[in-house]
Design a protein around this motif. Sequence first.
Motif, PDB file in Angstrom:
ATOM      1  N   ARG A 178     -47.474  46.838  45.104  1.00 36.97           N
ATOM      2  CA  ARG A 178     -46.678  47.406  46.190  1.00 36.97           C
ATOM      3  C   ARG A 178     -46.324  48.875  45.980  1.00 36.97           C
ATOM      4  O   ARG A 178     -46.305  49.655  46.911  1.00 36.97           O
ATOM      5  CB  ARG A 178     -45.390  46.577  46.370  1.00 36.97           C
ATOM      6  N   VAL A 179     -46.023  49.267  44.746  1.00 34.94           N
ATOM      7  CA  VAL A 179     -45.608  50.649  44.486  1.00 34.94           C
ATOM      8  C   VAL A 179     -46.817  51.522  44.162  1.00 34.94           C
ATOM      9  O   VAL A 179     -47.866  51.020  43.757  1.00 34.94           O
ATOM     10  CB  VAL A 179     -44.559  50.726  43.344  1.00 34.94           C
ATOM     11  N   PRO A 180     -46.689  52.833  44.334  1.00 36.62           N
ATOM     12  CA  PRO A 180     -47.790  53.736  43.981  1.00 36.62           C
ATOM     13  C   PRO A 180     -48.171  53.593  42.503  1.00 36.62           C
ATOM     14  O   PRO A 180     -47.315  53.321  41.649  1.00 36.62           O
ATOM     15  CB  PRO A 180     -47.218  55.123  44.264  1.00 36.62           C
ATOM     16  N   GLU A 181     -49.455  53.797  42.214  1.00 38.06           N
ATOM     17  CA  GLU A 181     -49.970  53.596  40.860  1.00 38.06           C
ATOM     18  C   GLU A 181     -49.219  54.404  39.810  1.00 38.06           C
ATOM     19  O   GLU A 181     -48.881  53.887  38.745  1.00 38.06           O
ATOM     20  CB  GLU A 181     -51.458  53.943  40.814  1.00 38.06           C
ATOM     21  N   GLY A 182     -48.937  55.647  40.077  1.00 37.42           N
ATOM     22  CA  GLY A 182     -48.227  56.477  39.105  1.00 37.42           C
ATOM     23  C   GLY A 182     -46.850  55.928  38.789  1.00 37.42           C
ATOM     24  O   GLY A 182     -46.405  55.954  37.640  1.00 37.42           O
ATOM     25  N   THR A 240     -53.380  45.385  39.149  1.00 40.19           N
ATOM     26  CA  THR A 240     -53.242  45.438  40.603  1.00 40.19           C
ATOM     27  C   THR A 240     -54.458  44.933  41.355  1.00 40.19           C
ATOM     28  O   THR A 240     -54.344  44.576  42.514  1.00 40.19           O
ATOM     29  CB  THR A 240     -52.946  46.871  41.061  1.00 40.19           C
ATOM     30  N   GLU A 241     -55.609  44.876  40.729  1.00 35.49           N
ATOM     31  CA  GLU A 241     -56.800  44.454  41.449  1.00 35.49           C
ATOM     32  C   GLU A 241     -56.909  42.936  41.540  1.00 35.49           C
ATOM     33  O   GLU A 241     -57.805  42.411  42.162  1.00 35.49           O
ATOM     34  CB  GLU A 241     -58.057  45.036  40.811  1.00 35.49           C
ATOM     35  N   VAL A 242     -55.947  42.225  40.959  1.00 32.21           N
ATOM     36  CA  VAL A 242     -55.996  40.773  40.918  1.00 32.21           C
ATOM     37  C   VAL A 242     -55.890  40.154  42.305  1.00 32.21           C
ATOM     38  O   VAL A 242     -56.511  39.162  42.603  1.00 32.21           O
ATOM     39  CB  VAL A 242     -54.865  40.224  40.011  1.00 32.21           C
ATOM     40  N   VAL A 292     -57.227  44.828  46.516  1.00 30.20           N
ATOM     41  CA  VAL A 292     -56.751  45.954  47.307  1.00 30.20           C
ATOM     42  C   VAL A 292     -56.211  47.094  46.451  1.00 30.20           C
ATOM     43  O   VAL A 292     -56.459  48.242  46.743  1.00 30.20           O
ATOM     44  CB  VAL A 292     -55.691  45.498  48.343  1.00 30.20           C
ATOM     45  N   GLY A 293     -55.453  46.810  45.403  1.00 29.65           N
ATOM     46  CA  GLY A 293     -54.947  47.884  44.553  1.00 29.65           C
ATOM     47  C   GLY A 293     -53.484  48.182  44.774  1.00 29.65           C
ATOM     48  O   GLY A 293     -52.726  47.334  45.198  1.00 29.65           O
ATOM     49  N   THR A 294     -53.078  49.415  44.479  1.00 27.38           N
ATOM     50  CA  THR A 294     -51.665  49.776  44.505  1.00 27.38           C
ATOM     51  C   THR A 294     -51.249  50.409  45.814  1.00 27.38           C
ATOM     52  O   THR A 294     -52.075  50.860  46.595  1.00 27.38           O
ATOM     53  CB  THR A 294     -51.355  50.778  43.374  1.00 27.38           C
ATOM     54  N   GLY A 295     -49.945  50.459  46.000  1.00 26.27           N
ATOM     55  CA  GLY A 295     -49.375  51.122  47.157  1.00 26.27           C
ATOM     56  C   GLY A 295     -49.618  50.411  48.470  1.00 26.27           C
ATOM     57  O   GLY A 295     -49.581  51.030  49.533  1.00 26.27           O
ATOM     58  N   SER A 298     -39.040  53.495  46.870  1.00 28.69           N
ATOM     59  CA  SER A 298     -40.436  53.443  47.311  1.00 28.69           C
ATOM     60  C   SER A 298     -40.736  52.210  48.155  1.00 28.69           C
ATOM     61  O   SER A 298     -41.820  52.093  48.714  1.00 28.69           O
ATOM     62  CB  SER A 298     -41.377  53.482  46.102  1.00 28.69           C
ATOM     63  N   LEU A 299     -39.767  51.308  48.257  1.00 34.81           N
ATOM     64  CA  LEU A 299     -39.968  50.040  48.951  1.00 34.81           C
ATOM     65  C   LEU A 299     -39.336  50.065  50.338  1.00 34.81           C
ATOM     66  O   LEU A 299     -38.356  50.778  50.572  1.00 34.81           O
ATOM     67  CB  LEU A 299     -39.347  48.901  48.138  1.00 34.81           C
ATOM     68  N   PRO A 300     -39.847  49.230  51.259  1.00 37.06           N
ATOM     69  CA  PRO A 300     -39.198  49.112  52.562  1.00 37.06           C
ATOM     70  C   PRO A 300     -37.826  48.450  52.400  1.00 37.06           C
ATOM     71  O   PRO A 300     -37.582  47.735  51.429  1.00 37.06           O
ATOM     72  CB  PRO A 300     -40.159  48.231  53.365  1.00 37.06           C
ATOM     73  N   SER A 301     -36.947  48.669  53.368  1.00 37.83           N
ATOM     74  CA  SER A 301     -35.561  48.197  53.247  1.00 37.83           C
ATOM     75  C   SER A 301     -35.461  46.692  53.030  1.00 37.83           C
ATOM     76  O   SER A 301     -34.609  46.242  52.262  1.00 37.83           O
ATOM     77  CB  SER A 301     -34.746  48.621  54.463  1.00 37.83           C
ATOM     78  N   ASP A 302     -36.318  45.894  53.654  1.00 40.15           N
ATOM     79  CA  ASP A 302     -36.214  44.448  53.484  1.00 40.15           C
ATOM     80  C   ASP A 302     -36.569  43.997  52.063  1.00 40.15           C
ATOM     81  O   ASP A 302     -36.084  42.985  51.588  1.00 40.15           O
ATOM     82  CB  ASP A 302     -37.064  43.698  54.510  1.00 40.15           C
ATOM     83  N   LEU A 303     -37.363  44.777  51.389  1.00 45.35           N
ATOM     84  CA  LEU A 303     -37.768  44.446  50.021  1.00 45.35           C
ATOM     85  C   LEU A 303     -36.805  45.018  48.981  1.00 45.35           C
ATOM     86  O   LEU A 303     -36.685  44.489  47.877  1.00 45.35           O
ATOM     87  CB  LEU A 303     -39.192  44.961  49.787  1.00 45.35           C
ATOM     88  N   ARG A 304     -36.082  46.045  49.351  1.00 47.99           N
ATOM     89  CA  ARG A 304     -35.120  46.655  48.419  1.00 47.99           C
ATOM     90  C   ARG A 304     -34.058  45.669  47.959  1.00 47.99           C
ATOM     91  O   ARG A 304     -33.516  45.811  46.870  1.00 47.99           O
ATOM     92  CB  ARG A 304     -34.432  47.849  49.066  1.00 47.99           C
TER      93      ARG A 304
END
Length: 136
Positions: A36-40, A60-62, A66-69, A118-124
């Motif tokens: 969900r968060v950027p790779e860095g 993240t590729e599991v 799709v990967g990160t972010g 870095s997350l949307p409000s519902d996930l925060r």
Amino acid sequence: MQHDEFIGRVQARAQLPSRGAAERACRATLETLGERVPEGLADNLASQLPYEIGENLRRTEVYDGVGTGEGFGRDEFIRRVADRAGVDGLEAAQLARVVLEVTDEATSGLIMNVVRESLPSDLRTLVTAGTRHSTG
């Protein structure tokens, strides 16, 4: 914080029957957070955690390759944690909150504030519950 202490805290707070269950909860939550968060940011957070635990953020590729972010909210986050941990959605939400709370305790500085922002409000809400350094 060392690996054994991290897992022990997760096991105790989530009232899990075994260290293996705590390991699964950590892996499920942090792999999903890593998607969900950027790779860095995932790398920065991972570097502050015990190696074995931090590596989960880098896997993240599991999930569907799709990967990160990725742009998904709370429901999808919980669904992925539930799938990975082999639990239902209510238990997955509780496990994620506990793992993220212990993650906050194991890190220094304001890294979990950056993660939360870095997350949307519902996930925060999953991260905010245990965040020590909350600014608002």
